[in-house]
Design a protein around this motif. Structure first.
Motif, mmCIF file in Angstrom:
data_model
loop_
_atom_site.group_PDB
_atom_site.id
_atom_site.type_symbol
_atom_site.label_atom_id
_atom_site.label_comp_id
_atom_site.label_asym_id
_atom_site.label_seq_id
_atom_site.Cartn_x
_atom_site.Cartn_y
_atom_site.Cartn_z
ATOM 1 N N HIS A 48 0.832 -1.193 0.000
ATOM 2 C CA HIS A 48 0.000 0.000 0.000
ATOM 3 C C HIS A 48 0.873 1.253 0.000
ATOM 4 O O HIS A 48 1.933 1.279 0.622
ATOM 5 C CB HIS A 48 -0.914 0.027 1.225
ATOM 6 C CG HIS A 48 -2.060 -0.934 1.160
ATOM 7 N ND1 HIS A 48 -1.929 -2.278 1.417
ATOM 8 C CD2 HIS A 48 -3.383 -0.735 0.874
ATOM 9 C CE1 HIS A 48 -3.111 -2.867 1.295
ATOM 10 N NE2 HIS A 48 -4.002 -1.962 0.967
ATOM 11 N N GLU A 49 0.390 2.281 -0.667
ATOM 12 C CA GLU A 49 1.083 3.563 -0.677
ATOM 13 C C GLU A 49 0.730 4.398 0.546
ATOM 14 O O GLU A 49 1.561 5.152 1.061
ATOM 15 C CB GLU A 49 0.713 4.322 -1.955
ATOM 16 C CG GLU A 49 1.467 5.596 -2.194
ATOM 17 C CD GLU A 49 1.147 6.186 -3.550
ATOM 18 O OE1 GLU A 49 2.054 6.241 -4.405
ATOM 19 O OE2 GLU A 49 -0.023 6.572 -3.757
ATOM 20 N N THR A 50 -0.516 4.266 0.995
ATOM 21 C CA THR A 50 -0.964 5.012 2.161
ATOM 22 C C THR A 50 -1.788 4.099 3.067
ATOM 23 O O THR A 50 -2.361 3.105 2.637
ATOM 24 C CB THR A 50 -1.841 6.219 1.781
ATOM 25 O OG1 THR A 50 -3.042 5.753 1.143
ATOM 26 C CG2 THR A 50 -1.112 7.174 0.858
ATOM 27 N N VAL A 51 -1.829 4.473 4.334
ATOM 28 C CA VAL A 51 -2.737 3.852 5.306
ATOM 29 C C VAL A 51 -3.909 4.813 5.469
ATOM 30 O O VAL A 51 -3.735 5.928 5.947
ATOM 31 C CB VAL A 51 -2.050 3.631 6.661
ATOM 32 C CG1 VAL A 51 -3.031 3.031 7.664
ATOM 33 C CG2 VAL A 51 -0.821 2.753 6.504
ATOM 34 N N ASP A 52 -5.100 4.393 5.051
ATOM 35 C CA ASP A 52 -6.248 5.292 5.130
ATOM 36 C C ASP A 52 -6.942 5.227 6.485
ATOM 37 O O ASP A 52 -7.433 6.235 6.986
ATOM 38 C CB ASP A 52 -7.252 4.979 4.012
ATOM 39 C CG ASP A 52 -6.718 5.398 2.649
ATOM 40 O OD1 ASP A 52 -5.695 6.100 2.597
ATOM 41 O OD2 ASP A 52 -7.327 5.022 1.631
ATOM 42 N N PHE A 53 -6.997 4.059 7.086
ATOM 43 C CA PHE A 53 -7.623 3.940 8.404
ATOM 44 C C PHE A 53 -7.246 2.609 9.035
ATOM 45 O O PHE A 53 -6.989 1.625 8.344
ATOM 46 C CB PHE A 53 -9.160 4.052 8.317
ATOM 47 C CG PHE A 53 -9.781 3.088 7.353
ATOM 48 C CD1 PHE A 53 -10.199 1.835 7.771
ATOM 49 C CD2 PHE A 53 -9.930 3.418 6.014
ATOM 50 C CE1 PHE A 53 -10.748 0.936 6.880
ATOM 51 C CE2 PHE A 53 -10.479 2.523 5.114
ATOM 52 C CZ PHE A 53 -10.890 1.272 5.550
ATOM 53 N N VAL A 54 -7.194 2.619 10.358
ATOM 54 C CA VAL A 54 -6.982 1.414 11.157
ATOM 55 C C VAL A 54 -7.935 1.485 12.344
ATOM 56 O O VAL A 54 -7.834 2.400 13.164
ATOM 57 C CB VAL A 54 -5.531 1.292 11.663
ATOM 58 C CG1 VAL A 54 -5.405 0.095 12.609
ATOM 59 C CG2 VAL A 54 -4.557 1.143 10.498
ATOM 60 N N ILE A 55 -8.859 0.550 12.413
ATOM 61 C CA ILE A 55 -9.766 0.428 13.546
ATOM 62 C C ILE A 55 -9.392 -0.836 14.312
ATOM 63 O O ILE A 55 -9.359 -1.926 13.733
ATOM 64 C CB ILE A 55 -11.237 0.352 13.097
ATOM 65 C CG1 ILE A 55 -11.673 1.674 12.447
ATOM 66 C CG2 ILE A 55 -12.151 -0.003 14.276
ATOM 67 C CD1 ILE A 55 -13.059 1.621 11.831
ATOM 68 N N VAL A 56 -9.074 -0.674 15.580
ATOM 69 C CA VAL A 56 -8.856 -1.796 16.490
ATOM 70 C C VAL A 56 -9.773 -1.533 17.676
ATOM 71 O O VAL A 56 -9.438 -0.743 18.560
ATOM 72 C CB VAL A 56 -7.390 -1.916 16.936
ATOM 73 C CG1 VAL A 56 -7.213 -3.106 17.878
ATOM 74 C CG2 VAL A 56 -6.458 -2.046 15.737
ATOM 75 N N ALA A 57 -10.945 -2.164 17.672
ATOM 76 C CA ALA A 57 -11.988 -1.843 18.641
ATOM 77 C C ALA A 57 -12.237 -3.045 19.540
ATOM 78 O O ALA A 57 -12.875 -4.019 19.154
ATOM 79 C CB ALA A 57 -13.269 -1.446 17.919
ATOM 80 N N SER A 58 -11.721 -2.980 20.754
ATOM 81 C CA SER A 58 -11.793 -4.119 21.681
ATOM 82 C C SER A 58 -12.953 -3.972 22.655
ATOM 83 O O SER A 58 -13.318 -2.857 23.049
ATOM 84 C CB SER A 58 -10.481 -4.242 22.457
ATOM 85 O OG SER A 58 -10.260 -3.090 23.249
ATOM 86 N N GLY A 59 -13.502 -5.107 23.061
ATOM 87 C CA GLY A 59 -14.545 -5.104 24.080
ATOM 88 C C GLY A 59 -15.654 -4.136 23.757
ATOM 89 O O GLY A 59 -16.182 -4.122 22.640
ATOM 90 N N PRO A 60 -16.027 -3.268 24.701
ATOM 91 C CA PRO A 60 -17.131 -2.334 24.459
ATOM 92 C C PRO A 60 -16.865 -1.342 23.337
ATOM 93 O O PRO A 60 -17.807 -0.826 22.737
ATOM 94 C CB PRO A 60 -17.295 -1.617 25.810
ATOM 95 C CG PRO A 60 -16.008 -1.835 26.533
ATOM 96 C CD PRO A 60 -15.501 -3.175 26.078
ATOM 97 N N ASN A 61 -15.595 -1.083 23.016
ATOM 98 C CA ASN A 61 -15.289 -0.183 21.901
ATOM 99 C C ASN A 61 -15.755 -0.760 20.566
ATOM 100 O O ASN A 61 -15.970 -0.028 19.608
ATOM 101 C CB ASN A 61 -13.793 0.108 21.838
ATOM 102 C CG ASN A 61 -13.335 1.026 22.957
ATOM 103 O OD1 ASN A 61 -14.143 1.714 23.571
ATOM 104 N ND2 ASN A 61 -12.037 1.019 23.229
ATOM 105 N N GLY A 62 -15.902 -2.092 20.507
ATOM 106 C CA GLY A 62 -16.374 -2.728 19.277
ATOM 107 C C GLY A 62 -17.794 -2.349 18.915
ATOM 108 O O GLY A 62 -18.221 -2.549 17.771
ATOM 109 N N ALA A 63 -18.552 -1.790 19.866
ATOM 110 C CA ALA A 63 -19.923 -1.361 19.596
ATOM 111 C C ALA A 63 -19.975 -0.015 18.884
ATOM 112 O O ALA A 63 -21.052 0.446 18.511
ATOM 113 C CB ALA A 63 -20.724 -1.297 20.892
ATOM 114 N N SER A 64 -18.816 0.613 18.677
ATOM 115 C CA SER A 64 -18.724 1.878 17.937
ATOM 116 C C SER A 64 -18.105 1.586 16.574
ATOM 117 O O SER A 64 -16.886 1.383 16.469
ATOM 118 C CB SER A 64 -17.862 2.887 18.717
ATOM 119 O OG SER A 64 -17.662 4.060 17.968
ATOM 120 N N PRO A 65 -18.898 1.542 15.507
ATOM 121 C CA PRO A 65 -18.388 1.081 14.213
ATOM 122 C C PRO A 65 -17.164 1.834 13.691
ATOM 123 O O PRO A 65 -16.321 1.246 13.017
ATOM 124 C CB PRO A 65 -19.595 1.264 13.284
ATOM 125 C CG PRO A 65 -20.778 1.131 14.184
ATOM 126 C CD PRO A 65 -20.357 1.763 15.476
#
Length: 364
Positions: A187-204
């Motif tokens: 990849h040339e760029t990183v556009d987004f990284v979501i690492v949503a653990s536990g209750p944070n996973g309820a926030s898309p």
């Protein structure tokens, strides 16, 4: 990737839409039509595509060499350089003459759109997407190949996620490793990284935080970037650090069935909204209708989110060449969440997945 025929098709579509010209400033519309990835700035760069006549690229004189080195040079365009003391908007208006309707790039800065309004006071301004959207959402074989390569690259990153994901690490630490892996994958760029653990996973659209990942927790990992071709990747998998709670495992199986059914429903002629309904009905029947809080998918290409949108109310029929995500989710506030996302392309006979990592819950 940027044949002269594309520019001709855009010009023909501009005329059919009743527009006198398209004005395309730096962004995905400009790159789609010309191949030139210009950097937006206070200095005007603008591809002028008249409904009739020769298109030309207005560019600051100091940036002409860069424009000439880009794929736009293969289109036989005039590179109309302007000097620091010139008013490029006035120059563009004088060359256009009297026009009734013009299409402005969807991502045009307000400072540019307002200046074009000043110098073209009698012209109605509309979004260029009213013309380009219909073309951009029908991907050519070369574009599908670019998206397939993007899918393979992001799949290689998901295969490495179990290396990074373990109890005691923070989401931010895991996200940093994933971002490095995205770049290492081509990849040339990183556009987004979501690492949503536990209750944070309820926030898309959580992102990352300093929360420490705990044993037995589900973790949603949604990642994407852009390859040098300009085409984007986007894929979500849900992991569990050790055995998850039984009720989470049960809801995840509902989600997996919903995603599988929605992917299987893709074929030419099927309304986009019916793909959404296929996933949503399965989730609702299991009692989680209120926990699926976003559309089922979005188009993808030079932008991570573009037409067509897989959502209720979009009755547009699927066509070969449509490329889009199928990503239902189940989110329980304060507890956990899960999402499974693949990019698909509609073919003559159905839907082809461009991602191929396991969709079952990955326990690390």
């Amino acid at each position: 990737m940027y044949p002269v025929s594309r520019l001709a098709a855009v010009q023909e579509a501009t005329a059919k839409a009743g527009l006198d010209a398209l004005l395309l400033t730096p962004g995905p519309d400009l790159r789609y039509v010309s191949g030139y990835e210009a950097k937006p700035s206070e200095r005007l760069t603008c591809l002028v595509v008249p409904a009739s006549g020769e298109p030309y690229l207005m560019v600051p004189r100091l940036e002409v060499p860069g424009a000439q080195a880009s794929p736009a040079a293969r289109l036989g365009l005039e590179f109309a350089g302007w000097d620091e003391t010139d008013d490029p908007y006035a120059i563009a208006a004088a060359r256009l003459g009297r026009v009734g309707r013009v299409g402005l790039a969807d991502r045009m800065w307000a400072m540019s759109s307002l200046r074009f309004r000043e110098v073209l006071p009698d012209a109605e301004q509309v979004l260029a997407g009213s013309v380009l959207g219909e073309l951009r959402m029908r991907k050519s074989p070369a574009e599908v190949a670019a998206l397939r390569a993007a899918g393979e690259a992001i799949d290689s990153v998901h295969r490495r996620v179990p290396e990074f994901l373990r109890a005691g690490r923070t989401e931010r630490e895991v996200g940093r490793d994933i971002a490095e892996a995205i770049l290492a994958s081509g990849h040339e760029t990183v556009d987004f990284v979501i690492v949503a653990s536990g209750p944070n996973g309820a926030s898309p659209h959580h992102g990352v935080s300093d929360r420490v990942i705990q044993a037995g927790e589900p973790v949603v990992v949604d990642i994407g970037g852009r390859l040098p071709t300009g085409y984007c990747s986007d894929s979500t998998r849900t992991y569990s650090v050790g055995e998850p709670p039984a009720e989470f495992a049960a809801s995840y199986e509902v989600l997996r069935r919903a995603q599988e059914a929605a992917c299987a429903a893709v074929r030419p002629g099927v309304p986009c909204e019916s793909i959404d309904a296929t996933a949503r009905d399965i989730i609702a029947e299991a009692g989680h209708g209120d926990h699926f809080i976003h559309r089922t998918g979005h188009g993808i290409g030079l932008e991570t989110h573009e037409e067509p949108y897989i959502v209720s109310g979009n009755g547009a029929p699927m066509e070969p060449g449509f490329a889009f995500s199928v990503e239902p989710g189940i989110y329980l506030p304060g507890r956990h969440g899960a999402r499974i996302e693949d990019i698909l392309v509609c073919t003559d006979s159905g839907g082809e997945r461009l991602n191929d990592t396991p969709r079952e819950l990955v326990i690390v």
